[in-house]
Design a protein around this motif. Structure first.
Motif, PDB file in Angstrom:
ATOM      1  N   SER A  49     -89.442  14.171  76.832  1.00 48.49           N
ATOM      2  CA  SER A  49     -89.195  15.570  75.750  1.00 48.49           C
ATOM      3  C   SER A  49     -90.282  15.078  75.230  1.00 48.49           C
ATOM      4  CB  SER A  49     -87.774  15.073  75.337  1.00 48.49           C
ATOM      5  OG  SER A  49     -87.210  15.162  76.332  1.00 48.49           O
ATOM      6  N   ALA A  50     -90.793  13.721  74.768  1.00 50.26           N
ATOM      7  CA  ALA A  50     -91.982  13.692  73.748  1.00 50.26           C
ATOM      8  C   ALA A  50     -93.428  14.404  73.760  1.00 50.26           C
ATOM      9  CB  ALA A  50     -91.993  12.410  73.069  1.00 50.26           C
ATOM     10  N   TYR A  51     -93.340  13.507  75.735  1.00 50.46           N
ATOM     11  CA  TYR A  51     -94.405  14.137  76.385  1.00 50.46           C
ATOM     12  C   TYR A  51     -95.063  15.237  75.944  1.00 50.46           C
ATOM     13  CZ  TYR A  51     -97.337  14.862  80.045  1.00 50.46           C
ATOM     14  OH  TYR A  51     -99.256  15.006  80.344  1.00 50.46           O
ATOM     15  N   VAL A  52     -93.546  16.294  76.349  1.00 48.36           N
ATOM     16  CA  VAL A  52     -94.023  17.983  76.607  1.00 48.36           C
ATOM     17  C   VAL A  52     -93.554  18.240  75.162  1.00 48.36           C
ATOM     18  CG1 VAL A  52     -92.668  19.665  76.851  1.00 48.36           C
ATOM     19  CG2 VAL A  52     -92.614  17.655  78.545  1.00 48.36           C
ATOM     20  N   TYR A  53     -93.249  17.941  74.199  1.00 49.07           N
ATOM     21  CA  TYR A  53     -93.077  18.307  72.848  1.00 49.07           C
ATOM     22  C   TYR A  53     -94.697  18.331  71.851  1.00 49.07           C
ATOM     23  CZ  TYR A  53     -92.481  18.525  67.770  1.00 49.07           C
ATOM     24  OH  TYR A  53     -92.677  19.036  66.537  1.00 49.07           O
ATOM     25  N   PHE A  54     -95.146  17.202  72.461  1.00 51.38           N
ATOM     26  CA  PHE A  54     -96.380  16.883  72.289  1.00 51.38           C
ATOM     27  C   PHE A  54     -97.910  17.550  72.839  1.00 51.38           C
ATOM     28  CE2 PHE A  54     -94.837  12.570  70.545  1.00 51.38           C
ATOM     29  CZ  PHE A  54     -94.908  12.917  69.398  1.00 51.38           C
ATOM     30  N   GLN A  55     -97.469  17.877  74.157  1.00 51.14           N
ATOM     31  CA  GLN A  55     -98.814  18.502  75.180  1.00 51.14           C
ATOM     32  C   GLN A  55     -98.061  20.324  74.634  1.00 51.14           C
ATOM     33  OE1 GLN A  55    -100.690  17.028  76.758  1.00 51.14           O
ATOM     34  NE2 GLN A  55    -101.036  15.561  76.114  1.00 51.14           N
ATOM     35  N   PHE A  56     -97.186  20.867  74.380  1.00 51.99           N
ATOM     36  CA  PHE A  56     -96.449  21.831  74.746  1.00 51.99           C
ATOM     37  C   PHE A  56     -95.863  22.850  73.663  1.00 51.99           C
ATOM     38  CE2 PHE A  56     -96.057  19.977  78.782  1.00 51.99           C
ATOM     39  CZ  PHE A  56     -98.023  20.861  79.764  1.00 51.99           C
ATOM     40  N   VAL A  57     -95.125  21.846  72.644  1.00 49.42           N
ATOM     41  CA  VAL A  57     -94.854  22.843  71.266  1.00 49.42           C
ATOM     42  C   VAL A  57     -95.175  22.340  69.608  1.00 49.42           C
ATOM     43  CG1 VAL A  57     -93.051  22.412  69.587  1.00 49.42           C
ATOM     44  CG2 VAL A  57     -92.550  22.008  72.481  1.00 49.42           C
ATOM     45  N   ASP A  58     -96.110  21.462  69.829  1.00 44.43           N
ATOM     46  CA  ASP A  58     -96.653  20.939  69.100  1.00 44.43           C
ATOM     47  C   ASP A  58     -98.350  19.481  68.743  1.00 44.43           C
ATOM     48  OD1 ASP A  58     -97.867  20.534  66.509  1.00 44.43           O
ATOM     49  OD2 ASP A  58     -95.801  19.863  65.408  1.00 44.43           O
ATOM     50  N   PRO A  59     -98.972  20.372  69.500  1.00 42.82           N
ATOM     51  CA  PRO A  59    -100.236  19.187  69.618  1.00 42.82           C
ATOM     52  C   PRO A  59    -100.123  18.322  68.831  1.00 42.82           C
ATOM     53  CG  PRO A  59     -99.865  21.440  71.132  1.00 42.82           C
ATOM     54  CD  PRO A  59     -99.169  21.366  69.812  1.00 42.82           C
ATOM     55  N   ALA A  60    -100.548  19.439  67.539  1.00 45.03           N
ATOM     56  CA  ALA A  60    -100.662  18.315  66.078  1.00 45.03           C
ATOM     57  C   ALA A  60    -100.186  16.888  65.800  1.00 45.03           C
ATOM     58  CB  ALA A  60    -101.299  19.610  65.364  1.00 45.03           C
ATOM     59  N   ALA A  61     -99.062  17.220  66.202  1.00 42.07           N
ATOM     60  CA  ALA A  61     -98.054  15.801  66.002  1.00 42.07           C
ATOM     61  C   ALA A  61     -98.777  14.672  66.574  1.00 42.07           C
ATOM     62  CB  ALA A  61     -96.311  16.476  66.338  1.00 42.07           C
ATOM     63  N   CYS A 119     -85.532  20.214  79.651  1.00 42.33           N
ATOM     64  CA  CYS A 119     -85.577  21.780  79.696  1.00 42.33           C
ATOM     65  C   CYS A 119     -85.475  21.998  77.577  1.00 42.33           C
ATOM     66  CB  CYS A 119     -83.708  22.026  79.738  1.00 42.33           C
ATOM     67  SG  CYS A 119     -83.841  21.604  81.303  1.00 42.33           S
ATOM     68  N   PHE A 120     -85.929  22.828  77.011  1.00 46.44           N
ATOM     69  CA  PHE A 120     -86.177  23.421  75.860  1.00 46.44           C
ATOM     70  C   PHE A 120     -85.690  25.132  76.038  1.00 46.44           C
ATOM     71  CE2 PHE A 120     -89.123  20.380  75.122  1.00 46.44           C
ATOM     72  CZ  PHE A 120     -89.149  19.970  74.470  1.00 46.44           C
ATOM     73  N   PRO A 121     -84.766  24.524  75.613  1.00 44.27           N
ATOM     74  CA  PRO A 121     -83.503  25.921  75.760  1.00 44.27           C
ATOM     75  C   PRO A 121     -83.140  26.811  74.045  1.00 44.27           C
ATOM     76  CG  PRO A 121     -81.793  24.572  76.055  1.00 44.27           C
ATOM     77  CD  PRO A 121     -83.169  24.207  76.184  1.00 44.27           C
TER      78      PRO A 121
END
Length: 260
Positions: free
Chosen positions: A76-88, A22-24
């Motif tokens: 959580s890292a997978y979601v971050y890389f896919q949907f929050v900051d794909p360039a990271a 979850c990303f509240p």
């Protein structure tokens, strides 16, 4: 509140260990996070919130908050890389166990985690009664680590999880030497957290990797979690830290309608 369900330590959905992420926009009340974890009824639900000093992560089982979780951090890292900051290429989460950094290595995600210090403990009749087989060794960190002789003994386990509530340690980890491509095989049980079997346990391998690295005299290990869902971890001992790497696969994404 955005929520994703990711299968961790696998390249295919319906295997590995599912985690809700979850990303509240801000922290929900603790009681609400516990209720969401109970509603999801997965071994872990992770909550990730951006604060002034960076990303913070907390993990909840159906039985409450836990201090460290590998598969939900990978998810959580997978979601971050896919949907929050794909360039990271790297992300660091602040947690109850300190900063946890996850790095992209091609399709693999590699986590830098603390290793648990292990102390030998007596093998008891209670342990044998729970497992249905007598461990040849037992070690205690956050979790109880029981050592068996053969991989097939681990695979065949049908532990008495009611009796396991009386054993020391938070989780019950059982491991044996691996076969073929695998250096070790394990299973993880967490009845104290209302999780019968954790399909692939990252924090459990913060016990398992130091043990087998010492016994096998090698720092790089390929580990098999022999739960019915199964999973693979690519591990390396790094002093008082461990590297745990694996793949992840997205199962679903959606919205929780109860806001913080």
């Amino acid at each position: 509140m955005r929520q994703y369900i990711v299968d961790a330590f696998t390249e295919e959905v319906f295997t590995g260990n599912p985690a809700a992420v979850c990303f509240p926009d801000r922290w929900p009340e603790d009681a609400l996070m516990r209720r969401i974890a109970m509603e999801n009824n997965l071994s872990e639900t992770a909550f990730v919130v951006q604060e002034a000093d960076g990303l913070h992560i907390r993990w909840f089982t159906p039985g409450g908050e836990i201090d460290l979780c590998g598969h939900a951090t990978l998810a959580s890292a997978y979601v971050y890389f896919q949907f929050v900051d794909p360039a990271a290429e790297q992300v660091t989460f602040q947690s109850l166990s300190g900063p946890l950094t996850v790095t992209r290595e091609g399709s693999l995600l590699a986590m830098d985690f603390p290793a648990y210090a292990l102390a030998p403990t007596e093998v008891t009749e209670d342990m044998a009664a729970v497992l249905g087989v007598r461990p040849r060794e037992a070690w205690l960190g956050r979790d109880l680590l029981c050592i068996l002789d053969r991989a097939e003994d681990v695979t065949a386990l049908r532990p008495d999880l009611g009796k396991a509530l009386d054993l020391p340690g938070l989780l019950l980890l059982v491991t044996a030497p691996g076969e073929g491509e695998f250096d070790c095989v394990s299973r993880s049980f967490a009845p104290k957290l209302r999780v019968d079997e954790d399909p692939v346990c990252g924090s459990g391998h913060c016990h398992i990797v130091p043990y087998w690295a010492e016994r096998l005299r090698k720092d790089q290990l390929t580990a098999c979690q022999a739960s019915p869902r199964g999973g693979t971890l690519y591990c390396r001992r790094m002093g008082d830290r461990v590297r745990l790497a694996g793949y992840a696969a997205l199962f679903s994404r959606g919205e929780i309608l109860t806001e913080p």
